[in-house]
Design an enzyme around this catalytic site. Structure first.
Site, short mmCIF file in Angstrom:
data_model
loop_
_atom_site.label_atom_id
_atom_site.label_comp_id
_atom_site.label_asym_id
_atom_site.label_seq_id
_atom_site.Cartn_x
_atom_site.Cartn_y
_atom_site.Cartn_z
N GLY A 292 -13.00 -37.44 -74.90
CA GLY A 292 -12.60 -37.49 -73.50
C GLY A 292 -13.15 -38.73 -72.81
O GLY A 292 -12.48 -39.34 -71.97
N TYR B 45 -16.54 -34.34 -63.93
CA TYR B 45 -17.11 -34.81 -65.21
C TYR B 45 -15.98 -35.49 -65.98
O TYR B 45 -14.98 -34.86 -66.31
CB TYR B 45 -17.67 -33.65 -66.04
N ASP C 269 -7.46 -35.50 -65.48
CA ASP C 269 -8.32 -35.30 -66.64
C ASP C 269 -8.16 -33.85 -67.11
O ASP C 269 -8.70 -32.93 -66.51
CB ASP C 269 -9.76 -35.60 -66.22
N GLU C 270 -7.39 -33.70 -68.20
CA GLU C 270 -7.14 -32.36 -68.76
C GLU C 270 -7.99 -32.11 -70.01
O GLU C 270 -7.68 -31.22 -70.81
CB GLU C 270 -5.65 -32.24 -69.11
N THR D 53 -11.73 -48.98 -83.97
CA THR D 53 -11.25 -49.18 -85.35
C THR D 53 -10.54 -47.95 -85.90
O THR D 53 -9.49 -48.05 -86.51
CB THR D 53 -12.42 -49.55 -86.27
C1 LIG Z 1 -13.20 -32.71 -67.75
C2 LIG Z 1 -13.87 -33.50 -68.82
N1 LIG Z 1 -13.49 -34.75 -69.04
C3 LIG Z 1 -14.06 -35.52 -69.99
C4 LIG Z 1 -15.07 -35.03 -70.76
C5 LIG Z 1 -15.71 -35.90 -71.79
O1 LIG Z 1 -15.27 -35.53 -73.06
P1 LIG Z 1 -16.09 -35.95 -74.36
O2 LIG Z 1 -17.41 -35.27 -74.29
O3 LIG Z 1 -15.23 -35.50 -75.48
O4 LIG Z 1 -16.22 -37.42 -74.34
C6 LIG Z 1 -15.51 -33.72 -70.57
C7 LIG Z 1 -16.62 -33.18 -71.38
O5 LIG Z 1 -17.20 -32.17 -71.08
C8 LIG Z 1 -14.90 -32.93 -69.58
O6 LIG Z 1 -15.29 -31.68 -69.33
#
Ligand SMILES: Cc1ncc(COP(=O)(O)O)c(C=O)c1O
Length: 450
Positions: free
Chosen positions: A121, A148, A247-248, A304
């Site tokens: 994410g 987040y 952001d899903e 990569t």
């Molecule tokens: C809403 C949201 N976006 C992005 C992320 C970041 O994802 P990652 O930990 O896989 O990088 C998280 C992680 O908890 C999240 O809850």
């Protein structure tokens, strides 16, 4: 395997604390469905699914088979300098599943769309924001307190959870309040009015590239916004020529009882980021958005092994399993069931202050201090909650905390009714035990959590 001592002791000796968020001495040596087995041979109910990453359940046979076949084929570690069929297949499927918005005032949003593949994410959100900045020629990003979006770098720097906690944020971003649905239409209308006024002020200078937003917040404490928040935000962003990045990563792909969290408001974001569940336990993320944005800066977002065939095959299998096993409807149904059971449990557990969320993204807010809903939770509430999840783990289930005093439940989407009942029994028993002083200071001393 080398080294003496228990797995927990060996982990403490070799794995960096910088990448740990530990609440109790958990380990997983094998798992299947919604259950995991730890290094002592104990079988536990998994109410976190590794923060949502194992949404289709651990070791799902179709995901295992897809990974096995792709790894045996050896069909490509990347899409960097050579393509591979599994990455293209996954991207084609994602484009079918994510509806395109109508073209926006800023000119973005033709039907021609692309998928950018990544590992997590964090990198998906980084890439989405970088592309939005490149495409608009603007620098400013609007994000929200309690949000987040990533665990390091630029995605972390626009994450309210970290910036509110003292991390220096991105100087070219602003954090606004994320409104919480209160159940009172008058209060909700007032909080929407406040946030829209703040947004209008931010957009006034015409320099906002993107707004990054969760359709409901997870790590911020399971906060569902009043109906109309995303719609109003999207309309204002479009009028200002800014892109909406939804952001899903945590709540997408069925968890909320709809395939997409943003569908609860009937909104179509410009860019959508996926992660966690998409990989079925493997590192995989994706950004879906207009070609004018994701093709704008060739060779500017390079990893990569992005688009590697094994992770892509796993992702494609995950999408198929969600559809063929009806996991979206299952999440809606089990979520309702859990809410009802938690409501019943609250009758005997006054510490359960609130149960909220959507589908199988649920939060149980615990309070032992003030019962005034407008008062901020105190250190006593966080301490109590920490002990409750520790005790829950001792009794046989894994769940973690968000925003200090909220237990987050994000179990596999196929959690059975019997497992749901057991989950609530264990949490209720843990609350009662902690009330009686079951968990000592020494037991939780090593586990700082967030
Ligand atoms: C809403 C949201 N976006 C992005 C992320 C970041 O994802 P990652 O930990 O896989 O990088 C998280 C992680 O908890 C999240 O809850």
């Amino acid at each position: 395997m080398s080294g003496g001592g228990s797995l927990i002791e060996r982990d403490a000796a070799v794995i960096a604390a910088n990448q740990k968020l530990r609440f109790f001495p958990a380990s997983i040596v094998s798992a299947s469905g919604s259950e995991v087995v730890d290094a002592t041979g104990r079988r536990l109910l998994d109410l976190s699914a590794a923060w949502g990453a194992n949404a289709v359940g651990h070791a799902h046979p179709k995901v295992v088979e897809a990974i096995r076949t792709a790894s045996a084929d050896g069909a490509g570690a990347s899409v960097l300098s050579a393509t591979n069929p599994r990455a293209v297949d996954l991207a084609e499927r994602l484009l079918e599943l994510v509806p395109a918005p109508a073209p926006a005032a800023g000119g973005f949003g033709s039907a021609d769309r692309r998928v950018l593949l990544g590992h997590a994410g964090t990198d998906a959100n980084h890439s989405a924001l970088a592309a939005a900045r490149a495409a608009t020629g603007r620098r400013r990003v609007i994000a929200f307190h309690g949000g987040y979006h990533g665990g390091f770098g630029s995605a972390q720097a626009v994450s309210g959870v970290f910036v509110d906690g003292g991390l220096a944020g991105d100087p070219e971003s602003a954090l606004l309040d994320y409104p919480a649905a209160s159940g009172d239409p008058v209060r909700d209308a007032a909080s929407l009015e406040r946030v829209f006024a703040a947004i209008a002020a931010e957009f006034a200078a015409g320099d906002v590239a993107a707004v990054i937003v969760e359709s409901h917040q997870s790590d911020g404490g399971i906060v569902v916004p009043p109906d109309g928040f995303l719609r109003g935000l999207a309309a204002r962003a479009r009028a200002a020529g800014a892109l909406i990045v939804c952001d899903e990563v945590k709540v997408g792909l069925g968890r909320t009882g709809l395939l997409h969290g943003f569908a609860h408001e009937g909104v179509l974001p410009d860019l959508v980021t996926f992660g966690k569940a998409l990989g079925g336990g493997l590192p995989l993320s994706a950004v879906v958005g207009p070609a004018e944005v994701l093709d704008i800066a060739p060779a500017s977002a390079l990893l990569t092994t992005a688009g590697n065939a094994i992770a892509a095959a796993s992702g494609r299998a995950v999408l198929d399993v969600i559809e063929s096993e009806g996991l979206v409807a299952a999440a809606a149904e089990r979520g309702e069931h859990l809410r009802r059971l938690l409501g019943e449990a609250a009758a005997g557990a006054p510490e359960i202050h609130d149960v909220r969320g959507r589908g199988l993204s649920l939060g149980i807010e615990l309070r032992v201090g003030s019962t005034d809903p407008s008062a901020a939770p105190g250190a006593g509430d966080a301490d109590f909650a920490k002990r409750v999840i520790y005790r829950t783990w001792q009794l046989g289930a894994i769940c973690y905390l968000v925003r200090d005093n909220v237990i987050e439940l994000t179990p596999p989407l196929a959690l059975t009714a019997a497992q749901g009942e057991r989950a609530v029994e264990l949490i209720a028993a843990a609350i009662a035990d902690v009330r009686r002083g079951a968990v000592s200071d020494a037991e939780i001393e090593l586990y700082r959590g967030w």
